[in-house]
Design an enzyme around this catalytic site. Structure first.
Site, PDB file in Angstrom:
ATOM      1  N   TYR A 198       0.830  -1.205   0.000  1.00 26.83           N
ATOM      2  CA  TYR A 198       0.000   0.000   0.000  1.00 26.83           C
ATOM      3  C   TYR A 198       0.869   1.260   0.000  1.00 26.83           C
ATOM      4  CZ  TYR A 198      -3.626   3.345   1.089  1.00 26.83           C
ATOM      5  OH  TYR A 198      -4.478   4.405   1.027  1.00 26.83           O
ATOM      6  N   TRP A 227       3.513   4.606  -0.196  1.00 22.04           N
ATOM      7  CA  TRP A 227       4.127   5.459   0.813  1.00 22.04           C
ATOM      8  C   TRP A 227       5.427   4.883   1.383  1.00 22.04           C
ATOM      9  CZ3 TRP A 227       2.848  10.253   0.744  1.00 22.04           C
ATOM     10  CH2 TRP A 227       1.533  10.668   0.526  1.00 22.04           C
TER      11      TRP A 227
END
Length: 822
Positions: free
Chosen positions: A108, A110
């Site tokens: 996910y 980042w």
């Protein structure tokens, strides 16, 4: 010598000291550097670094299988060879026995501003070449809007709303009134995926007053606008923005202040919505009095604001946070419809915006030229889930659910492979997520730190941080492409994600396909070269850029440390071409126009997302509270406070929670909890007290900050404190064993794991109903900043992990069965 690099919170120059520590200073062209750069300085040698490959003791001794022990077992440090053999063996076993759809690729984003070492891209490329995987779609930040907006303004229109919003210089020059639902929080504009070299948004926000622009803040939090920006504050009840928007729309309708010509030319379905507003559809006019009863704003102020909006060049903007709630589609849809009633969509400085203050690039006017990216391959597996439905998938294999007009079924996941991101930050109801992470047979995590995700894994492979590898970085609308030089040797035995996956691919037989025979430096040269060739072609189709760009060779770029991207246009307006001629520049909707009422959505018959913007009475856990006469008997009576779990000022999500900026903001060693003075006095809470915040899902400990910058009845507890659960001594003393207490203050211990609606299945982590009390006695210590117990691998017996044939696998217990406890 200062060495260049970049990060999600900004480009910088880094100096490595003799002891290996680093100091960072912002890029010389950055007018407002992010304070979060300081958090990155200590991250390199954080005590919570994963230094060697580690395997959960129970998995190593007993083999794969569902278990309640994830998150509590000690780990055994092993060699890289053993760790990779175990991980590759499990990937192969699950693929052979259950098919590739039984592997969930749980990355996910980042993880890095670098475009090559983007963990999600690396993992997805690896798993697609492995044979496929179950994927996730959309994001926690924008789960509802990413599905809803294409139905209202088309796919390209949705991208324009999110990536090409009217620029700040356009707003400063033309806008007379901004009505900001959810505000425009300056804290969020420090960050951007891929980085931001020149932080300009905060300055734009703070100087709006100089341009004569008036601002109305609609939020329970006064801090949702910069302190220097004077605004009218409407402290709305949480999760009632839709009611206020409907009351404003009704006033425009009743007082004939709306633009009939624009509605007829550029929208469809207004007549149906007008019948809902005036009450002819259901007998309930959504007037200002009706709205005031729900949102807590005086009816006179609602009417006055509607008149101001009609008399001004008005921009209505909605933060991303508003759609992270039950029925989160409705405020976005209602705000778009209200802007359409004003008839100003497509005018410079007016209309509709979604995300100003939610991310650094929304409203920025940097170039949009694309970036060097790792090429992907198609995923052979068609299975996917909306990203916020992880726990549902793991706990309910075979169960059906609705999503974007389809009826889908959750796959049966046997192995979770996670690289990048921390679901024990992003997800809701962490006690439930903890149970869900007990369901797979194996959880494999690549991670630099001992986050809660790593602690709930079976095999943990230590990954490097951006300062320990070479890369190329830039963000969307960034002004510079940055050469990210390696600044330090890897801590312990950490390897970059590409090297980890290449090691797995070698054992699984497709290393050549995955690496294409390139080293990391050769990959960077290759990706930069492809990007450079694209930019050197004629760019007449790129707004503001013409002709051939003079882009340096890789060696020159790497030595210089950066390449300044050509400027794009400073001023542009969302939907300007559409407004000029909706027939010549139609939207990608069935009607070609803005869909105030969507016949396609209405045809789905969803009670939680009807065919036009509507007020849906909040469920007991929706976060706005139950204002009925018998509220004392419901959840709102037992948990009368509304918790807002928004983004922190002191870190990016959960990144660098142990850094100096984040630690400097802690209160009593825990996440700060903002409490209104009236609510604090009623509970005997004083500044600096440790406060227990709780509901039926769990409890957290936080440090009290007393402030009237929150609406009475509202608590603010930012997300991102590393989840640190222990048995709740208060519940245990009351004879309720099994309840969890996060001693560090992670609010997702308290939020409900339910979707926004059956249309979008978005995240609802913004609000929760809670109660608060001063903690009595000595609170449990925060322990999550240190690694879990680590054992010497030489002394631990190994379970033999033969490749079983498909018919030899153990029968998996159903979700209702008790999990194994090796």
């Amino acid at each position: 010598m200062d060495v260049p690099t970049t990060s999600h919170w900004g480009a910088s120059r880094v100096r490595v000291r003799a002891d290996g520590s680093v100091s960072m200073r912002a890029h010389p062209e950055d007018p407002a550097p992010s304070p979060l750069l300081r958090g990155a300085e200590d991250a390199l040698r954080d005590p919570a670094r994963v230094r060697r490959p580690a395997v959960r003791r129970g998995w190593l001794e007993h083999g794969p299988g569902p278990t309640e022990r994830r998150g509590s077992d000690p780990f055994v440090e092993v060699s890289w060879d053993e760790a990779l053999e175990l991980a590759a063996g499990e990937l192969a076993r699950v693929r052979e026995e259950f098919g590739p759809q039984a592997v969930f690729g749980g990355s996910y984003g980042w993880a890095s501003a670098g475009r090559f070492h983007h963990a999600q891209s690396q993992l997805h490329r690896f798993l697609a070449q492995f044979g496929g995987y179950t994927a996730s779609r959309n994001s926690y930040s924008l789960g509802a809007s990413l599905v809803l907006l294409p139905r209202l303004v088309g796919a390209d229109g949705a991208q324009a709303v999110l990536r090409s919003a009217s620029s700040w210089p356009t707003i400063a020059r033309h806008t007379e009134l901004i009505v900001a639902f959810g505000g425009m929080p300056a804290k969020n504009v420090h960050v951007n995926p891929g980085g931001v070299t020149r932080h300009r948004t905060r300055g734009r926000l703070e100087t709006l007053a100089e341009s004569g622009t008036r601002v109305v803040l609609v939020s329970p939090l006064r801090t949702d606008l910069p302190a220097r920006l004077h605004a009218d504050w409407l402290p709305v009840r949480p999760a009632t923005d839709t009611a206020l928007l409907l009351g404003l729309a009704h006033t425009l309708l009743a007082e004939d202040l709306y633009d009939r010509a624009f509605l007829e030319r550029a929208t469809t379905g207004f007549g149906t919505w007008a019948g809902y507003l005036d009450g002819s559809a259901d007998g309930v006019p959504k007037d200002a009095v009706w709205a005031a009863e729900r949102c807590g704003i005086d009816a006179h102020d609602i009417r006055s604001l509607a008149r101001r909006m009609a008399a001004s060049r008005t921009l209505i903007t909605v933060t991303w946070s508003l759609q992270r709630a039950r029925y989160g589609e409705q405020p976005v849809w209602a705000a778009l419809a209200l802007a359409a009633m004003l008839g100003q969509i497509g005018l410079p400085g007016a209309g509709f915006g979604h995300g100003y203050g939610s991310m650094a690039d929304v409203g920025d006017h940097g170039p949009q030229l694309g970036l060097p990216r790792l090429p992907q391959v198609p995923n052979p597996v068609e299975e996917f889930i909306p990203c916020a439905r992880i726990a549902d998938m793991l706990l309910g294999p075979g169960e059906g659910y609705d999503y974007d007009g389809e009826r889908r079924t959750y796959p049966d996941i046997r192995l979770v492979h996670w690289a990048g991101g921390n679901p024990f930050h992003h997800h809701q109801d962490l006690g439930r997520l903890r149970r869900a992470f007990g369901r797979p047979e194996t959880v494999l995590v690549q991670e630099p730190y001992w986050t809660s995700t790593a602690r709930h894994a079976d095999i943990v492979l230590p990954a490097t941080t951006p300062l320990e590898r070479e890369d190329v970085g830039a963000g969307r609308r960034d002004t510079h492409l940055i050469a990210m030089h390696r600044l330090a040797a890897p801590v312990g035995e950490a390897r970059d994600d590409h090297a980890i996956l290449a090691g797995l691919a070698e054992r699984l037989g497709f290393a050549g396909q995955f690496t294409e025979g390139r080293t990391v430096r050769q990959w960077l040269e290759h990706l930069y070269g492809r990007w450079r060739d694209g930019l050197r072609a004629p760019r007449d189709g790129v707004p503001g850029v013409r002709g051939v760009l003079d882009v340096p060779e890789f060696e020159e770029f790497w030595a210089a440390g950066e390449y300044r991207l050509p400027d794009g246009p400073r001023e542009f307006t969302l939907f300007e071409d559409f407004r000029r001629d909706p027939r010549q520049a139609p939207l990608g909707t069935p009607s070609g126009r803005i869909e105030i009422t969507s016949a396609a959505v209405a045809a789905l018959g969803l009670d939680d997302c009807p065919g036009h913007p509507a007020w849906i009475e909040p469920a007991a856990d929706a976060g706005s509270g139950d204002r009925s006469e018998d509220a004392g008997q419901g959840e709102a009576g037992r948990h009368p406070l509304v918790l807002i779990a928004n983004q922190p000022e002191s870190r990016l999500h959960s990144q660098h929670d142990g850094g100096p900026v984040s630690l400097g903001g802690k209160v009593a060693g825990r996440e700060p909890l903002t409490v209104h003075p009236d609510d604090a006095a009623a509970r005997g809470i004083h500044a600096g007290d440790v406060v227990r915040v709780f509901n039926d899902r769990g409890a957290v400990l936080a440090g009290a900050v007393i402030s009237d910058a929150v609406r009475p009845g509202v608590l603010r507890l930012p997300v991102g404190a590393w989840f640190d659960p222990v048995p709740d001594p208060v519940r245990e003393a009351a004879g309720e064993p099994g309840a969890l207490l996060c001693v560090h203050g992670n609010p997702n211990t308290l939020t409900a794991d339910v979707p926004t609606s059956r249309l979008t299945q978005g995240c609802t982590g913004q609000h929760a109903l809670v109660q608060a009390e001063r903690y009595q006695g000595r609170p449990p210590p925060v322990a999550v900043r240190e690694p879990p117990p680590l054992l010497d691998g030489a002394r631990i017996p190994r379970h033999r992990h033969p490749h079983r044939r498909p018919h030899e696998h153990r029968q998996r217990p159903r979700p209702a069965d008790r999990l194994e406890n090796p």
